[in-house]
Scaffold this motif. Structure first.
Motif, short mmCIF file in Angstrom:
data_model
loop_
_atom_site.label_atom_id
_atom_site.label_comp_id
_atom_site.label_asym_id
_atom_site.label_seq_id
_atom_site.Cartn_x
_atom_site.Cartn_y
_atom_site.Cartn_z
N ILE A 39 0.78 -1.24 0.00
CA ILE A 39 0.00 0.00 0.00
C ILE A 39 0.81 1.28 0.00
N GLU A 40 2.02 1.26 0.56
CA GLU A 40 2.68 2.54 0.84
C GLU A 40 3.07 3.32 -0.40
N GLY A 41 3.66 2.65 -1.40
CA GLY A 41 4.28 3.40 -2.50
C GLY A 41 5.51 4.12 -1.94
N ALA A 42 5.82 5.31 -2.52
CA ALA A 42 6.99 6.08 -2.07
C ALA A 42 8.21 5.17 -1.94
N ALA A 43 8.40 4.35 -2.95
CA ALA A 43 9.42 3.30 -2.88
C ALA A 43 10.83 3.86 -2.75
N HIS A 44 11.02 5.08 -3.24
CA HIS A 44 12.38 5.66 -3.16
C HIS A 44 12.36 7.02 -2.51
N GLU A 45 11.48 7.20 -1.57
CA GLU A 45 11.36 8.52 -0.94
C GLU A 45 11.90 8.51 0.48
N ASP A 46 12.36 9.65 0.92
CA ASP A 46 12.81 9.83 2.31
C ASP A 46 13.79 8.75 2.75
N GLY A 47 14.66 8.37 1.83
CA GLY A 47 15.73 7.45 2.22
C GLY A 47 15.41 5.98 2.08
N LYS A 48 14.20 5.62 1.64
CA LYS A 48 13.92 4.19 1.47
C LYS A 48 14.69 3.65 0.27
N GLU A 49 15.20 2.44 0.43
CA GLU A 49 15.88 1.78 -0.69
C GLU A 49 15.10 0.54 -1.09
N ASP A 50 15.59 -0.14 -2.10
CA ASP A 50 14.87 -1.31 -2.63
C ASP A 50 14.67 -2.40 -1.60
N SER A 51 13.46 -2.92 -1.57
CA SER A 51 13.24 -4.19 -0.90
C SER A 51 13.30 -5.27 -1.98
N ILE A 52 13.26 -6.54 -1.56
CA ILE A 52 13.31 -7.60 -2.57
C ILE A 52 12.09 -7.52 -3.49
N TRP A 53 10.99 -6.96 -3.01
CA TRP A 53 9.81 -6.86 -3.88
C TRP A 53 9.97 -5.75 -4.91
N ASP A 54 10.62 -4.64 -4.57
CA ASP A 54 10.90 -3.61 -5.58
C ASP A 54 11.77 -4.20 -6.68
N HIS A 55 12.77 -4.94 -6.24
CA HIS A 55 13.74 -5.50 -7.17
C HIS A 55 13.09 -6.59 -8.04
N PHE A 56 12.43 -7.52 -7.40
CA PHE A 56 11.80 -8.66 -8.09
C PHE A 56 10.77 -8.17 -9.12
N ALA A 57 9.98 -7.17 -8.73
CA ALA A 57 8.90 -6.71 -9.60
C ALA A 57 9.43 -6.15 -10.93
N ARG A 58 10.69 -5.72 -10.91
CA ARG A 58 11.25 -5.17 -12.15
C ARG A 58 11.76 -6.25 -13.09
N LEU A 59 11.86 -7.49 -12.61
CA LEU A 59 12.34 -8.56 -13.49
C LEU A 59 11.26 -8.86 -14.52
N PRO A 60 11.65 -8.99 -15.77
CA PRO A 60 10.63 -9.21 -16.81
C PRO A 60 9.79 -10.44 -16.49
N GLY A 61 8.50 -10.28 -16.53
CA GLY A 61 7.59 -11.41 -16.34
C GLY A 61 7.31 -11.77 -14.89
N ALA A 62 7.91 -11.05 -13.95
CA ALA A 62 7.71 -11.43 -12.53
C ALA A 62 6.29 -11.16 -12.06
N ILE A 63 5.74 -10.06 -12.50
CA ILE A 63 4.41 -9.64 -12.02
C ILE A 63 3.46 -9.61 -13.22
N ALA A 64 2.27 -10.15 -13.03
CA ALA A 64 1.27 -10.13 -14.10
C ALA A 64 1.15 -8.69 -14.60
N SER A 65 1.12 -8.51 -15.87
CA SER A 65 0.97 -7.21 -16.54
C SER A 65 2.05 -6.19 -16.16
#
Ligand code: PNW
Length: 485
Positions: free
Chosen positions: A25-51
């Motif tokens: 729910i949060e969004g703001a994935a790169h705001e106020d000092g937040k860095e990648d979680s494994i879900w930010d990273h994984f979601a960018r892999l081609p085909g990882a997430i539907a659509s």
């Protein structure tokens, strides 16, 4: 109007809530000092997430938090179950990101101001990617890092938050993330998945210990009102033909792997002997160090139970019918059923949600009752997630008429009431979810919210199911709620 069947009065202090998770729910994935979680990273892999959806913005709760708390208030929630993001609090796991902690501190203040009990989960699947790069949960050291992270969060919020959950559904973040490859980090290595399971157990035990000590020193005389527990997703494994020993054994194996592998180290301080036999040679025993199980089996103040559906199980190959669940993603997939990859999940012809999960409310009653019978030292139970995804449409009147979700929630709440009648010590129910959100490998396609989110404008609209839930809460409170914990 649907007539709720006659239910016994709810136990005094019964908690009605709803649940969410940071990455969803949060969004703001790169705001106020937040860095990648494994879900930010994984979601960018081609085909990882539907659509190809990303969690980067999610439903922008990070910016809309006060509005969302007001929504909770309108619904009449007694408690809100949310998670803190490790990658926001300690982005690379080295330094504390105070701006990230500030967000949770403001959230807790808003909740308390609205008379809503904050119910905090420390790990809902979003490991900092920096730790995954060092082996993630396959690395024993991650367990010790987790205890440090728990201490950091407690240090900032422990003066106001009393209900602490270490992990949400370790099964999903180990077996589905490391064996099936369907969740982050997307690995397909059964041995790694078992190591991840054990290290999450260990992390839980270390963190419970740490929180208890911190609580005792924070509160005068060592008296704290802290309640510390864990949430497991528990699924009844029902043999499709109970007179067939092959199906019976398949159901036993799935029960061992999906339920007892998590329950028993925590409650009994041992892995189930039949599970250890099933998993012989798969590496679980290699990662257990002497003393681990004593550490893992810390006394718990509550057990959170997430329940969505049962599974019918067979030891025979298809085509006796398969569950037919469409794979959401295009990445290589493996089985999450380590050591039981041959097991099949036949259809029983029950109605299904849009996740393709069976609807069988009595399964929740059965589960809650059986836990008490199976484990005499079981702590009080809370249903920390239950809900359903359906394809909602906005009506011309602007309302969201979602009769299937409404019926699902009503029927499951009835099942909880029946379980209490049958002796289960259940003290609360949290609907999943407050808002439509990022449904992991399915992206935004599956909507679980009792509040609709317009993904273009961000606008929130309470669905009929939200109104119905709100009515259930107000009626039950009006008749029996005393405000006691
Ligand atoms: C839970 N299954 O995950 C999670 O805690 C939530 O974050 C999630 O959004 C929600 O349920 C709905 O999926 C589950 O296969 C994932 O039975 C998979 C299963 C159950 C729960």
């Amino acid at each position: 109007m649907f007539q709720q069947p006659e239910l016994s009065p709810w136990p005094s202090g019964f908690i009605w809530g709803s649940a969410t998770a940071a990455a969803q729910i949060e969004g703001a994935a790169h705001e106020d000092g937040k860095e990648d979680s494994i879900w930010d990273h994984f979601a960018r892999l081609p085909g990882a997430i539907a659509s190809g959806d990303l969690p980067e913005q999610a439903v922008d709760h990070y910016h809309r938090m006060p509005e969302d708390v007001q929504l909770m208030k309108r619904l009449g929630l007694g408690s809100y179950r949310f998670s803190t993001s490790w990658a926001r609090v300690k982005p690379g796991d080295r330094f504390v990101n105070h701006a990230g902690l500030d967000f949770y501190s403001r959230l807790v203040d808003e909740l308390l101001e609205a008379d809503i009990l904050p119910w905090l989960t420390l790990y809902h699947w979003d490991l900092p990617q920096a730790l995954e790069d060092q082996g993630g949960w396959t690395n024993r050291d991650t367990a010790y890092r987790f205890a440090d992270y728990a201490e950091t969060v407690y240090g900032r919020l422990g003066d106001r938050v009393t209900h602490w959950t270490t992990f949400n559904e370790p099964l999903c973040s180990s077996l589905i993330g490391y064996a099936a490859g369907e969740h982050a980090p997307g690995r397909t290595e059964p041995r790694a998945a078992l190591a991840a399971t054990h290290h999450q157990h260990l992390a839980h035990g270390l963190a419970v210990n740490r929180l208890r000590h911190l609580g005792a020193s924070l509160h005068a005389g060592g008296e704290t009102s802290d309640r510390i527990g864990i949430t497991l997703n528990l699924t009844n494994a029902v043999p499709i033909d109970p007179s067939d020993p092959v199906d019976l054994d398949a159901a036993r194996r799935i029960d061992a792997l999906w339920n007892r592998m998590y329950l028993e180290p925590l409650l009994l301080g041992a892995y189930p002997p039949d599970l250890l036999r099933d998993l012989q040679g798969q590496g679980l025993e290699d990662v257990i160090v002497e003393g681990d199980l004593e550490l893992i089996a810390q006394p718990l103040d509550f057990l959170g139970v997430n329940h969505y559906h049962d599974d019918a199980v067979s030891g025979h190959p298809e085509p006796r019918g398969s569950r037919g669940a469409a794979q959401p993603t295009a990445r290589p997939k493996a089985s999450p059923f380590v050591g039981s990859e041959f097991v099949t999940f036949p259809s029983r012809g029950l109605p299904r949600t849009s996740m393709d999960w069976e609807v069988n409310p009595d399964g929740l009653r059965t589960l809650l009752v059986r836990l008490g019978l199976q484990y005499p030292n079981l702590p009080p139970l809370y249903v920390t997630e239950n809900g359903a995804a359906y394809d909602d449409a906005v009506s011309p009147d602007g309302c969201i008429h979602d009769p299937e979700r409404t019926a699902y929630i009503r029927a499951h709440i009835t099942a909880v009431s029946r379980a209490i009648d049958d002796g289960a010590d259940v003290r609360g129910y949290f609907v999943w979810s407050l808002l439509d959100n990022f449904e992991w490998a399915w992206g935004y396609e599956k909507r679980f919210g009792v509040v609709r989110v317009d993904y273009t404008t961000g606008e929130r609209t309470i669905k009929d199911s939200g109104l119905a839930y709100s009515e259930i809460i107000s009626k039950s409170s009006a008749s029996v709620y005393t405000g006691e914990d």
